[in-house]
Each structure stands twice: as structure tokens, then as C-alpha cells.
Design a protein around this motif. Sequence first.
Motif, PDB file in Angstrom:
ATOM      1  N   GLY A   1       5.573   3.467   8.917  1.00 19.05           N
ATOM      2  CA  GLY A   1       5.086   2.311   9.645  1.00 19.05           C
ATOM      3  C   GLY A   1       3.996   1.531   8.938  1.00 19.05           C
ATOM      4  N   PHE A   2       3.328   2.124   7.951  1.00 18.62           N
ATOM      5  CA  PHE A   2       2.228   1.458   7.249  1.00 18.62           C
ATOM      6  C   PHE A   2       2.737   0.872   5.932  1.00 18.62           C
ATOM      7  CE2 PHE A   2       0.120   4.199  10.207  1.00 18.62           C
ATOM      8  CZ  PHE A   2      -1.018   3.510  10.581  1.00 18.62           C
ATOM      9  N   HIS A   3       3.632  -0.094   6.038  1.00 18.47           N
ATOM     10  CA  HIS A   3       4.245  -0.706   4.868  1.00 18.47           C
ATOM     11  C   HIS A   3       4.017  -2.210   4.919  1.00 18.47           C
ATOM     12  CE1 HIS A   3       6.013   3.212   4.453  1.00 18.47           C
ATOM     13  NE2 HIS A   3       6.719   3.073   5.575  1.00 18.47           N
ATOM     14  N   GLY A   4       4.285  -2.860   3.831  1.00 19.99           N
ATOM     15  CA  GLY A   4       4.192  -4.312   3.787  1.00 19.99           C
ATOM     16  C   GLY A   4       2.790  -4.809   3.468  1.00 19.99           C
ATOM     17  N   ARG A   5       2.680  -6.114   3.257  1.00 18.89           N
ATOM     18  CA  ARG A   5       1.406  -6.707   2.848  1.00 18.89           C
ATOM     19  C   ARG A   5       0.333  -6.575   3.920  1.00 18.89           C
ATOM     20  NH1 ARG A   5       3.137 -12.598   0.949  1.00 18.89           N
ATOM     21  NH2 ARG A   5       4.470 -12.315   2.788  1.00 18.89           N
ATOM     22  N   SER A   6       0.748  -6.727   5.178  1.00 16.63           N
ATOM     23  CA  SER A   6      -0.240  -6.647   6.255  1.00 16.63           C
ATOM     24  C   SER A   6      -0.867  -5.266   6.316  1.00 16.63           C
ATOM     25  CB  SER A   6       0.421  -6.987   7.599  1.00 16.63           C
ATOM     26  OG  SER A   6      -0.505  -6.863   8.650  1.00 16.63           O
TER      27      SER A   6
ATOM     28  N   GLU B   1      -4.939  -4.415   5.589  1.00 21.87           N
ATOM     29  CA  GLU B   1      -5.788  -3.810   6.614  1.00 21.87           C
ATOM     30  C   GLU B   1      -5.963  -2.306   6.434  1.00 21.87           C
ATOM     31  OE1 GLU B   1      -7.516  -5.437   8.677  1.00 21.87           O
ATOM     32  OE2 GLU B   1      -6.634  -7.414   8.302  1.00 21.87           O
ATOM     33  N   ALA B   2      -5.498  -1.758   5.317  1.00 24.15           N
ATOM     34  CA  ALA B   2      -5.573  -0.312   5.118  1.00 24.15           C
ATOM     35  C   ALA B   2      -6.992   0.239   5.297  1.00 24.15           C
ATOM     36  CB  ALA B   2      -5.020   0.054   3.750  1.00 24.15           C
ATOM     37  N   PRO B   3      -8.041  -0.420   4.773  1.00 26.40           N
ATOM     38  CA  PRO B   3      -9.391   0.121   4.995  1.00 26.40           C
ATOM     39  C   PRO B   3      -9.761   0.230   6.475  1.00 26.40           C
ATOM     40  CG  PRO B   3      -9.406  -1.478   3.216  1.00 26.40           C
ATOM     41  CD  PRO B   3      -8.054  -1.564   3.843  1.00 26.40           C
ATOM     42  N   ARG B   4      -9.286  -0.713   7.277  1.00 29.26           N
ATOM     43  CA  ARG B   4      -9.560  -0.662   8.720  1.00 29.26           C
ATOM     44  C   ARG B   4      -8.948   0.599   9.339  1.00 29.26           C
ATOM     45  NH1 ARG B   4     -10.519  -4.770  12.399  1.00 29.26           N
ATOM     46  NH2 ARG B   4     -10.083  -6.308  10.757  1.00 29.26           N
ATOM     47  N   TRP B   5      -7.679   0.874   8.974  1.00 27.45           N
ATOM     48  CA  TRP B   5      -7.015   2.024   9.569  1.00 27.45           C
ATOM     49  C   TRP B   5      -7.619   3.334   9.059  1.00 27.45           C
ATOM     50  CZ3 TRP B   5      -5.435  -0.902  12.964  1.00 27.45           C
ATOM     51  CH2 TRP B   5      -4.675  -2.048  12.752  1.00 27.45           C
ATOM     52  N   ILE B   6      -7.968   3.379   7.794  1.00 23.14           N
ATOM     53  CA  ILE B   6      -8.590   4.598   7.252  1.00 23.14           C
ATOM     54  C   ILE B   6      -9.934   4.851   7.934  1.00 23.14           C
ATOM     55  CG2 ILE B   6      -9.715   5.566   5.206  1.00 23.14           C
ATOM     56  CD1 ILE B   6      -6.736   5.971   5.162  1.00 23.14           C
ATOM     57  N   THR B   7     -10.697   3.793   8.167  1.00 22.62           N
ATOM     58  CA  THR B   7     -11.979   3.936   8.866  1.00 22.62           C
ATOM     59  C   THR B   7     -11.768   4.491  10.272  1.00 22.62           C
ATOM     60  OG1 THR B   7     -12.981   2.130   7.608  1.00 22.62           O
ATOM     61  CG2 THR B   7     -13.985   2.678   9.733  1.00 22.62           C
TER      62      THR B   7
END
Length: 429
Positions: A295-300, A304-310
Motif C-alpha cells: 500500500g505504500f507505493h507511488g510518488r505520494s 509523505e514517507a517521513p510522516r508515516w515513519i514518524t
Amino acid sequence: MTSATSPAAATSPDPSYRPSGEQAAPTLVAEPAGGVPVVTDTPAGLAACAAALAAGTGPVAVDAERASGIRYGQRAFLVQLKRAGAGIWLVDPEAFEDLAPLDDALRGVEWVLHAASQDLPCLADCGMRPDLLFDTELAARLAGLPRVGLAAVLESQLGLTLAKEHSMADWSTRPLPVDWLNYAALDVELLVELRDALAALLEEQGKLAWAEQEFEHVRTTPPAAPRQDPWRRTSGMAALKRPVQLAVLRRLWQAREDLARHRDLAPGRLLPDSALVAAASTPPRTVPELRATRGFHGRSAAREAPRWITAIRAGIDDAAAGQAPPRHGPGSDAPPPPRAWRDRDPLADRRLTTAKPRIARAAEALGMPPENLLTPDTLRRVCWTPPEPITPETVAAALAERGARPWQVEQTSAIITVALLDPDPARDR
């Protein structure tokens, strides 16, 4: 202001028309009789709309279009109105602080909506609240019609069908295409005529007074209170068992909600629930691990990866600090699921299994769905916790306390009283 921008594609037939037999094909109404109006999106236009509606006569047909699943929340992006003497108006709520001038113009006027409970909340957010209501979908249910969608009810009662093609459109689009506006205008073109036909049918069946009680209940029911722990409604979260998984899911859900609100997007368009559950199940610690998570694929997702990791790290920290949410959410005063009754309270189970089919038979005799005669929740609550002592008077009071309307109490209290006092013997199921 409202004006006809094109000639009608099809002449609207006499609304009193009925097909002569079951094989008669419904007549297509492809465009409003007065043409498709332009969108009202200026203060002067809103004032003209209010003046026209105030000068009109009879009930007003009202509808609203939202962008569910596309934009954040359930606000209206188009409001459609039609009143005799005023014509059809299409109003853009996004262009105004509110639509209070329209509300003022319609004080004391009956509003006609189809499935009113879907649109009344977003209309209220625009400052529009009816003083009187007629719900054509609810009327069709009470009348026992087999299909209650707008097109089906128009066909059965007026012998007409509408050109309907854009029910899933993104109504936040600007400018709105003319064919979408045509679709929206048709939603109110025949509502008042349909209201009259259904009112006559209900009167013939002896149900009009019942329907009026139902309409008033819909009109006056307050908005639902905000859910406690709304993140618990994440689809698929039942697979998460450990405290750290629940803590991570809660943080991810909150982060997605904040971003969705900021971007004015439906949360599921940012990340599907399945992605949140996958990340909570085996929390990734790094961006590459996150990008490899379903589900964590694509440019979006990458942006936003740092947001989700946080959010994931915050959830892990919550669990480590003993602040993970409990496995089960806050308690409720609702009875347990009926499937558990036989083990938890066999007598209550017998009461419900006795009352439920009897209510269903009564509803069938009255020509309506059982849930319209009495909501399943009301029946379950009374069977789980009956009044003491059990008498016709106490049962009637218990039903009314739980929201049953007077006509429902009159039709069901005796049936339920007998079921509570003398439930059928237990049977293997």
C-alpha cells in the motif's frame, strides 16, 4: 441567476401519466422542461434565488451533491432547488459563507427530499434546515414499494424515468460540466409531483399520518455524536492483536486524518485502510522498509514517507510507555450481538426469537419492511432489558423512551408484550 441555456431535449410529459399496463415502457425525461439553469455563485445571484423561492408557491424540492470518497468530509458541493413559480436553481455552496438567505426564504415551507437523512446534515452545514419535511424514499418504504430508489419510484408512480449518468461524479469539479448540471437538475424536476402521488398512496393505505411522524423524526433527529476512537473502524484491524500494533495503527490513522483534512481529500485516497493495517502488523523502521510494505507505493507515498515513519515510531513509543490503546474500545449500553444471547441470557434470546418473527409478520400485513415498523435496535434493547413489571403500559413506555414513534408503539407494543411475558420454548438452532 437561473436561466434556460438550451431547449429541452425531451418534452416533460404530464406527471399524472400512468402506464396502462405492466408492459408499458416508462417515458424518458432527458432534461428539465425549462432547460438546464446556470450555477448561482455570486451574491447577487443568491439574492435573486432567495427572492424567487420566497415568491414561489407550494413545497420546494431540494437535493444536494457531495464528493464522497473524493473530498474530506461530507459537505455539499451543489444544492438544487425547485419550487412552483420559481423554477430550478443550482447553487454552489462553496462560493458562499453559508446559504442562510435561502433558509430564510423557505421558512414555513415544506421541503421534499429523497432519502433526506443523507442530505440534511450537509444542508445544515450550509445553514439550511427545513421547518417541514416530506421524504419520498421513506414514503415509498412505508407504502411497501419493492424498489425505493428515485428512478424506480418515479417509474412506478408517474410512469417516468430519468436520464441518470453521473451519480459517482466528482462534484467538487469546477466548472461543472453542463451534462452534470442536467443530471443534478433532474433530481428535483419531478420531486413535488412524486410527493403528491406518494401522499395520495399513503392516504389510500391509511398510513399518511404514520409517514408524517416519520418525516418529523428524520427532520428533528440531531446529528450523531462524534465517535469515540474512530480509528477503531479501520477495515481489517481485527487481525491486529498486540498492543504495539494497535498503538501504531492509531498513530497512522491520526496522521492520515490530519493530512486528509489539510489537503481536503478523502483519507482513503491518501492510503487505503489495508496499508495502515499492513504497516501496523509489522511496523517498518525505515523508509525503504516502509516502501516495501503493501500500500505504500507511488510518488505520494514516497513524498509523505517521513510522516508515516514518524507516526509509526510514535506508536511504538506509546506501547513502550504503556500507553497503547486497549484491545477493545469504550463500552456501550447496547446489548451484545444476538448470536451471543443464547449463552449469556437464554431467556432474553427466547424473547427476541419470539418477538422478531411476529414483528416481521405484522410488518408484512401492513405492507412495509420490518425495520420501518420498528428498528431492530429498539426491539433488541427491549428484549434484552424488558421493563419491570411487564405490562402493555410499561412496554409502550419503554418503546417510546427508545425512540419509537407513537404509531410504531401502537402497532407493536401488544405483540412485544406477549413475547416478553410468554416467549416460545427454546429450540435447537
